[in-house]
Design a protein around this motif. Structure first.
Motif, short mmCIF file in Angstrom:
data_model
loop_
_atom_site.label_atom_id
_atom_site.label_comp_id
_atom_site.label_asym_id
_atom_site.label_seq_id
_atom_site.Cartn_x
_atom_site.Cartn_y
_atom_site.Cartn_z
N THR A 131 -9.98 61.78 49.09
CA THR A 131 -9.19 60.71 48.50
C THR A 131 -8.52 59.85 49.57
N GLN A 132 -8.02 60.48 50.62
CA GLN A 132 -7.40 59.73 51.71
C GLN A 132 -8.42 58.84 52.42
N ARG A 133 -9.62 59.36 52.60
CA ARG A 133 -10.67 58.56 53.25
C ARG A 133 -11.04 57.35 52.40
N VAL A 134 -11.15 57.54 51.10
CA VAL A 134 -11.46 56.43 50.20
C VAL A 134 -10.40 55.34 50.31
N ALA A 135 -9.13 55.72 50.23
CA ALA A 135 -8.04 54.75 50.28
C ALA A 135 -8.01 54.04 51.63
N LEU A 136 -8.24 54.77 52.71
CA LEU A 136 -8.22 54.18 54.04
C LEU A 136 -9.35 53.17 54.22
N PHE A 137 -10.54 53.53 53.77
CA PHE A 137 -11.66 52.61 53.96
C PHE A 137 -11.51 51.37 53.09
N GLN A 138 -11.03 51.52 51.87
CA GLN A 138 -10.84 50.36 51.01
C GLN A 138 -9.80 49.42 51.62
N SER A 139 -8.76 49.98 52.22
CA SER A 139 -7.74 49.17 52.89
C SER A 139 -8.35 48.42 54.07
N TYR A 140 -9.24 49.08 54.79
CA TYR A 140 -9.93 48.45 55.92
C TYR A 140 -10.75 47.24 55.46
N ILE A 141 -11.49 47.40 54.35
CA ILE A 141 -12.31 46.30 53.84
C ILE A 141 -11.43 45.15 53.35
N ASN A 142 -10.38 45.47 52.61
CA ASN A 142 -9.48 44.42 52.09
C ASN A 142 -8.81 43.65 53.22
N HIS A 143 -8.47 44.36 54.30
CA HIS A 143 -7.83 43.71 55.44
C HIS A 143 -8.84 42.86 56.22
N SER A 144 -10.07 43.35 56.33
CA SER A 144 -11.09 42.64 57.10
C SER A 144 -11.61 41.41 56.39
N PHE A 145 -11.67 41.46 55.04
CA PHE A 145 -12.23 40.36 54.27
C PHE A 145 -11.30 40.02 53.10
N PRO A 146 -10.18 39.38 53.38
CA PRO A 146 -9.19 39.11 52.33
C PRO A 146 -9.59 37.99 51.37
N ALA A 147 -10.43 37.08 51.82
CA ALA A 147 -10.80 35.93 50.98
C ALA A 147 -11.76 36.35 49.87
N PRO A 148 -11.68 35.76 48.69
CA PRO A 148 -12.62 36.06 47.61
C PRO A 148 -14.06 35.78 48.04
N TYR A 149 -14.96 36.62 47.60
CA TYR A 149 -16.38 36.46 47.97
C TYR A 149 -17.10 35.60 46.94
#
Length: 269
Positions: A131-149
């Motif tokens: 669960t911690q890994r899931v939350a960490l990776f999702q945070s990484y993606i949101n931070h890396s690509f904040p703009a709507p796709y």
């Protein structure tokens, strides 16, 4: 014991991430099994002993990489103490955001510069739970690509094939995306590493496999009809070309390890 658990991505995260997998293995006897082709790509992170790819002269997989779509099954060896975290993604979105050429390479994987994936690999390594890994990776993606796709024509064709390949000819799917079909197909291969026709075959293979897993009955006449094959020989040839086995042999043997390795649901073996 070979253990797998999965977490389906939240609806608002599925523009890129489909699901997360956690694979664990610890045993004295190694597992020799295939990885079946899928229609998606993945971030793969290994924190313990790493799988061996038999198809490439016993190549030991990297600690982290991007797995592209494969045309055919890969023979794997799982041994030692495996602790792997896999993020299943939409391949056209992933390759576009990271500006990747997803064409197949000899190692069956795509490497990113260490400064892009090593920091997140190091952080994931020290997480104590899935669960911690899931939350960490999702945070990484949101931070890396904040703009709507915003999807483009290649994204649209990919979705059309994944959702409608079983019942709709390819030329009609390409027409729904607009623009030059030749340009779309060329960009498609660059973004996925396979042609639209090859992706349709992989989608069809997985559709029939999932149908058997759900219904627990193998009726080859039904499979030929449901898969829109010309005849049974066409079905057998297509099936064997992808998985390296005839349907009769494949569906009669124990597929538990293959399902775990190929990301077909959680379980233990």
């Amino acid at each position: 014991m070979f253990h797998s658990e999965e977490y389906i991505a939240k609806e608002n995260d599925r523009w890129m991430i489909q699901k997360y997998l956690h694979l664990q293995f610890g045993g004295a006897t190694a597992i020799e099994e295939k990885f079946a082709p899928r229609h998606d790509a993945a971030f793969v992170f290994h924190f313990g002993d790493r799988p061996i790819l038999r198809d490439s002269d016993n190549y030991v997989l990297e600690p982290f990489f991007i797995a592209s779509i494969q045309r055919r099954a890969l023979q794997m060896c799982i041994q030692g103490n495996l602790d792997s975290f896999i993020v299943i993604c939409n391949p056209t979105v992933l390759s576009r955001l990271y500006n990747l050429d997803m064409a197949p390479v000899s190692k069956h994987s795509i490497s990113l510069p260490n400064n892009q994936l090593y920091p997140i690999w190091e952080q994931l390594k020290h997480c104590s739970t899935f669960t911690q890994r899931v939350a960490l990776f999702q945070s990484y993606i949101n931070h890396s690509f904040p703009a709507p796709y915003t999807p483009d024509a290649v994204d649209k064709l990919y979705e059309e094939i994944v959702n409608h390949a079983i019942n709709t000819p390819l030329k009609y799917l390409i027409e729904t995306c607009g623009g030059s079909s030749r340009t779309i197909e060329r960009n498609f291969i660059h973004r996925l590493g396979v042609s639209p026709k090859t992706l349709m075959r992989i989608v069809r293979f997985n559709y029939l496999w999932d149908k058997i897993r759900t219904e627990h009955v193998v009726d080859y006449q039904d499979l030929v009809f449901d898969g829109h094959f010309f005849d049974q020989s066409h079905f057998i040839k297509d099936f064997k070309d992808i998985i390296g086995e005839t349907p009769t042999y494949f569906f009669k043997r124990n597929l538990q390890h293959l399902q775990i390795i190929s990301g077909k649901g959680a379980g233990n073996s």
